[in-house]
Design a protein around this motif. Structure first.
Motif, PDB file in Angstrom:
ATOM      1  N   LYS A 165      32.041  47.339  25.955  1.00 45.34           N
ATOM      2  CA  LYS A 165      32.354  48.250  27.052  1.00 45.34           C
ATOM      3  C   LYS A 165      32.113  47.608  28.414  1.00 45.34           C
ATOM      4  O   LYS A 165      32.883  47.815  29.349  1.00 45.34           O
ATOM      5  CB  LYS A 165      31.507  49.515  26.927  1.00 45.34           C
ATOM      6  N   VAL A 166      31.052  46.797  28.546  1.00 42.87           N
ATOM      7  CA  VAL A 166      30.608  46.300  29.849  1.00 42.87           C
ATOM      8  C   VAL A 166      31.200  44.941  30.208  1.00 42.87           C
ATOM      9  O   VAL A 166      31.421  44.659  31.384  1.00 42.87           O
ATOM     10  CB  VAL A 166      29.060  46.262  29.871  1.00 42.87           C
ATOM     11  N   LEU A 167      31.493  44.099  29.239  1.00 41.93           N
ATOM     12  CA  LEU A 167      32.004  42.752  29.528  1.00 41.93           C
ATOM     13  C   LEU A 167      33.296  42.770  30.357  1.00 41.93           C
ATOM     14  O   LEU A 167      33.411  42.002  31.311  1.00 41.93           O
ATOM     15  CB  LEU A 167      32.198  41.961  28.235  1.00 41.93           C
ATOM     16  N   PRO A 168      34.263  43.642  30.061  1.00 41.31           N
ATOM     17  CA  PRO A 168      35.452  43.669  30.930  1.00 41.31           C
ATOM     18  C   PRO A 168      35.122  44.035  32.380  1.00 41.31           C
ATOM     19  O   PRO A 168      35.731  43.493  33.299  1.00 41.31           O
ATOM     20  CB  PRO A 168      36.341  44.739  30.278  1.00 41.31           C
ATOM     21  N   LEU A 169      34.158  44.916  32.580  1.00 43.79           N
ATOM     22  CA  LEU A 169      33.749  45.264  33.944  1.00 43.79           C
ATOM     23  C   LEU A 169      33.150  44.057  34.658  1.00 43.79           C
ATOM     24  O   LEU A 169      33.427  43.816  35.829  1.00 43.79           O
ATOM     25  CB  LEU A 169      32.729  46.407  33.928  1.00 43.79           C
TER      26      LEU A 169
ATOM     27  N   GLN B  96      36.278  38.602  39.213  1.00 40.72           N
ATOM     28  CA  GLN B  96      37.598  38.400  39.815  1.00 40.72           C
ATOM     29  C   GLN B  96      37.644  38.950  41.239  1.00 40.72           C
ATOM     30  O   GLN B  96      38.198  38.318  42.133  1.00 40.72           O
ATOM     31  CB  GLN B  96      38.675  39.060  38.940  1.00 40.72           C
ATOM     32  N   ILE B  97      37.057  40.114  41.449  1.00 38.25           N
ATOM     33  CA  ILE B  97      37.017  40.701  42.795  1.00 38.25           C
ATOM     34  C   ILE B  97      36.261  39.788  43.752  1.00 38.25           C
ATOM     35  O   ILE B  97      36.697  39.551  44.878  1.00 38.25           O
ATOM     36  CB  ILE B  97      36.377  42.102  42.756  1.00 38.25           C
ATOM     37  N   LEU B  98      35.128  39.260  43.303  1.00 37.69           N
ATOM     38  CA  LEU B  98      34.335  38.373  44.158  1.00 37.69           C
ATOM     39  C   LEU B  98      35.096  37.103  44.516  1.00 37.69           C
ATOM     40  O   LEU B  98      35.081  36.666  45.663  1.00 37.69           O
ATOM     41  CB  LEU B  98      33.011  38.027  43.482  1.00 37.69           C
ATOM     42  N   ILE B  99      35.780  36.535  43.545  1.00 32.29           N
ATOM     43  CA  ILE B  99      36.544  35.306  43.791  1.00 32.29           C
ATOM     44  C   ILE B  99      37.678  35.565  44.781  1.00 32.29           C
ATOM     45  O   ILE B  99      37.840  34.832  45.764  1.00 32.29           O
ATOM     46  CB  ILE B  99      37.093  34.720  42.470  1.00 32.29           C
ATOM     47  N   GLU B 100      38.453  36.620  44.523  1.00 27.88           N
ATOM     48  CA  GLU B 100      39.589  36.922  45.411  1.00 27.88           C
ATOM     49  C   GLU B 100      39.117  37.261  46.821  1.00 27.88           C
ATOM     50  O   GLU B 100      39.723  36.829  47.805  1.00 27.88           O
ATOM     51  CB  GLU B 100      40.401  38.077  44.838  1.00 27.88           C
ATOM     52  N   THR B 101      38.043  38.029  46.927  1.00 28.42           N
ATOM     53  CA  THR B 101      37.529  38.405  48.242  1.00 28.42           C
ATOM     54  C   THR B 101      37.017  37.185  48.991  1.00 28.42           C
ATOM     55  O   THR B 101      37.292  37.023  50.182  1.00 28.42           O
ATOM     56  CB  THR B 101      36.414  39.458  48.111  1.00 28.42           C
ATOM     57  N   ALA B 102      36.288  36.321  48.306  1.00 29.04           N
ATOM     58  CA  ALA B 102      35.749  35.120  48.955  1.00 29.04           C
ATOM     59  C   ALA B 102      36.878  34.223  49.455  1.00 29.04           C
ATOM     60  O   ALA B 102      36.813  33.696  50.572  1.00 29.04           O
ATOM     61  CB  ALA B 102      34.853  34.359  47.985  1.00 29.04           C
ATOM     62  N   GLU B 103      37.912  34.054  48.635  1.00 30.59           N
ATOM     63  CA  GLU B 103      39.037  33.218  49.047  1.00 30.59           C
ATOM     64  C   GLU B 103      39.758  33.814  50.251  1.00 30.59           C
ATOM     65  O   GLU B 103      40.153  33.096  51.174  1.00 30.59           O
ATOM     66  CB  GLU B 103      40.016  33.035  47.885  1.00 30.59           C
ATOM     67  N   PHE B 104      39.930  35.122  50.264  1.00 29.71           N
ATOM     68  CA  PHE B 104      40.637  35.756  51.375  1.00 29.71           C
ATOM     69  C   PHE B 104      39.798  35.747  52.649  1.00 29.71           C
ATOM     70  O   PHE B 104      40.319  35.525  53.739  1.00 29.71           O
ATOM     71  CB  PHE B 104      41.050  37.187  51.019  1.00 29.71           C
ATOM     72  N   VAL B 105      38.509  35.992  52.513  1.00 36.08           N
ATOM     73  CA  VAL B 105      37.625  36.039  53.689  1.00 36.08           C
ATOM     74  C   VAL B 105      37.606  34.687  54.403  1.00 36.08           C
ATOM     75  O   VAL B 105      37.496  34.626  55.624  1.00 36.08           O
ATOM     76  CB  VAL B 105      36.209  36.495  53.290  1.00 36.08           C
ATOM     77  N   GLU B 106      37.730  33.602  53.652  1.00 38.53           N
ATOM     78  CA  GLU B 106      37.745  32.266  54.261  1.00 38.53           C
ATOM     79  C   GLU B 106      38.945  32.078  55.184  1.00 38.53           C
ATOM     80  O   GLU B 106      38.891  31.257  56.099  1.00 38.53           O
ATOM     81  CB  GLU B 106      37.746  31.194  53.177  1.00 38.53           C
ATOM     82  N   THR B 107      40.001  32.833  54.964  1.00 39.83           N
ATOM     83  CA  THR B 107      41.204  32.675  55.789  1.00 39.83           C
ATOM     84  C   THR B 107      41.164  33.529  57.056  1.00 39.83           C
ATOM     85  O   THR B 107      42.001  33.346  57.931  1.00 39.83           O
ATOM     86  CB  THR B 107      42.468  33.052  54.990  1.00 39.83           C
ATOM     87  N   ILE B 108      40.214  34.433  57.157  1.00 42.39           N
ATOM     88  CA  ILE B 108      40.128  35.315  58.332  1.00 42.39           C
ATOM     89  C   ILE B 108      39.403  34.565  59.447  1.00 42.39           C
ATOM     90  O   ILE B 108      38.288  34.078  59.245  1.00 42.39           O
ATOM     91  CB  ILE B 108      39.401  36.630  57.979  1.00 42.39           C
ATOM     92  N   PRO B 109      40.007  34.479  60.638  1.00 40.61           N
ATOM     93  CA  PRO B 109      39.439  33.638  61.699  1.00 40.61           C
ATOM     94  C   PRO B 109      38.168  34.181  62.356  1.00 40.61           C
ATOM     95  O   PRO B 109      37.232  33.427  62.592  1.00 40.61           O
ATOM     96  CB  PRO B 109      40.569  33.528  62.724  1.00 40.61           C
TER      97      PRO B 109
ATOM     98  N   ARG C 248      25.870  36.289  34.384  1.00 39.56           N
ATOM     99  CA  ARG C 248      26.482  35.328  33.452  1.00 39.56           C
ATOM    100  C   ARG C 248      27.858  34.887  33.951  1.00 39.56           C
ATOM    101  O   ARG C 248      28.179  33.703  33.936  1.00 39.56           O
ATOM    102  CB  ARG C 248      26.621  35.950  32.068  1.00 39.56           C
ATOM    103  N   GLU C 249      28.673  35.843  34.400  1.00 41.62           N
ATOM    104  CA  GLU C 249      30.034  35.542  34.822  1.00 41.62           C
ATOM    105  C   GLU C 249      30.089  34.822  36.167  1.00 41.62           C
ATOM    106  O   GLU C 249      30.943  33.970  36.377  1.00 41.62           O
ATOM    107  CB  GLU C 249      30.866  36.823  34.893  1.00 41.62           C
ATOM    108  N   CYS C 250      29.200  35.176  37.090  1.00 42.05           N
ATOM    109  CA  CYS C 250      29.286  34.672  38.468  1.00 42.05           C
ATOM    110  C   CYS C 250      28.313  33.532  38.761  1.00 42.05           C
ATOM    111  O   CYS C 250      28.350  32.957  39.849  1.00 42.05           O
ATOM    112  CB  CYS C 250      29.029  35.807  39.457  1.00 42.05           C
ATOM    113  N   ASN C 251      27.422  33.244  37.854  1.00 41.82           N
ATOM    114  CA  ASN C 251      26.382  32.231  38.064  1.00 41.82           C
ATOM    115  C   ASN C 251      25.493  32.546  39.262  1.00 41.82           C
ATOM    116  O   ASN C 251      24.971  31.650  39.906  1.00 41.82           O
ATOM    117  CB  ASN C 251      26.973  30.830  38.201  1.00 41.82           C
ATOM    118  N   SER C 252      25.385  33.809  39.585  1.00 42.91           N
ATOM    119  CA  SER C 252      24.442  34.275  40.595  1.00 42.91           C
ATOM    120  C   SER C 252      24.130  35.728  40.292  1.00 42.91           C
ATOM    121  O   SER C 252      24.971  36.441  39.726  1.00 42.91           O
ATOM    122  CB  SER C 252      24.999  34.126  42.011  1.00 42.91           C
TER     123      SER C 252
END
Length: 190
Positions: A68-72, A78-91, A132-136
């Motif tokens: 039940k919890v692993l997909p969450l 995935q949210i953290l990765i996408e957000t971090a990548e997008f935030v880097e592009t904001i000036p 486990r998934e994020c290494n933090s």
């Protein structure tokens, strides 16, 4: 063509439960058929033995909770990765803060109903699987995006319910059985 059992010996490990899975695939490149091998780690464990019915129920509950919890946890990653990548592009910092505020509101809106349905043990397991998934830890991830003050607020909220966002994941120690179940679920064996 090399056979799978020849390639299976290419990856050596001391874990007796480790069995490499070899998949031979073909692809067409410029009119030529090229064969290649994909190797995946598959862990084949014997059926667990239990001393009593209580241990068996605890194991069954762990398997259910991980499913039940692993997909969450993977969605959070995935949210953290996408957000971090997008935030880097904001000036500008102001625009970053505004964007992170909107992301936080959207995440709370989307995941609050799902989180309310989790039991206490599933919530604690989610905190560990995020590590486990994020290494933090979950606390470090929150702190990186919304700052230490608001991360402290979320940590205090978790602490009121007997949990900790700073809880780490130890696959070789306390969480060894959980790691085994996670690997089997990821491999489709459970």
């Amino acid at each position: 063509m090399l056979t799978p059992f020849i390639m299976a010996s290419a990856q050596n490990t001391d874990d007796p439960a480790f069995v490499p899975l070899v998949k031979i695939s073909k692809t067409l490149v410029d009119g030529d058929t090229i064969q290649y091998m994909e190797m995946q780690n598959v862990y084949v464990y014997p059926e667990p033995t239990f001393k009593n019915k209580r241990q068996q129920r605890a194991y069954t509950r762990l398997v259910k909770n991980v499913k039940k919890v692993l997909p969450l946890a993977k969605e959070v990653r995935q949210i953290l990765i996408e957000t971090a990548e997008f935030v880097e592009t904001i000036p500008s910092q102001k625009e970053r803060d505004e964007h992170l505020k909107r992301v936080e509101e959207a995440v709370v809106k989307e995941y609050k109903p799902k989180m309310k349905k989790l039991t206490f043990s599933q919530g604690k397991l989610l905190i560990k699987l995020v590590d486990r998934e994020c290494n933090s830890t979950a606390y470090e991830a929150i702190q990186a995006f919304i700052g230490p003050v608001r991360a402290g607020m979320w940590q205090a909220f978790a602490w009121m319910f007997g949990a900790s966002l700073k809880k780490g994941y130890n696959p070789d120690g306390v969480d060894k059985l959980t790691e085994r179940v996670v690997l089997m679920v990821e491999a489709g064996q459970l």
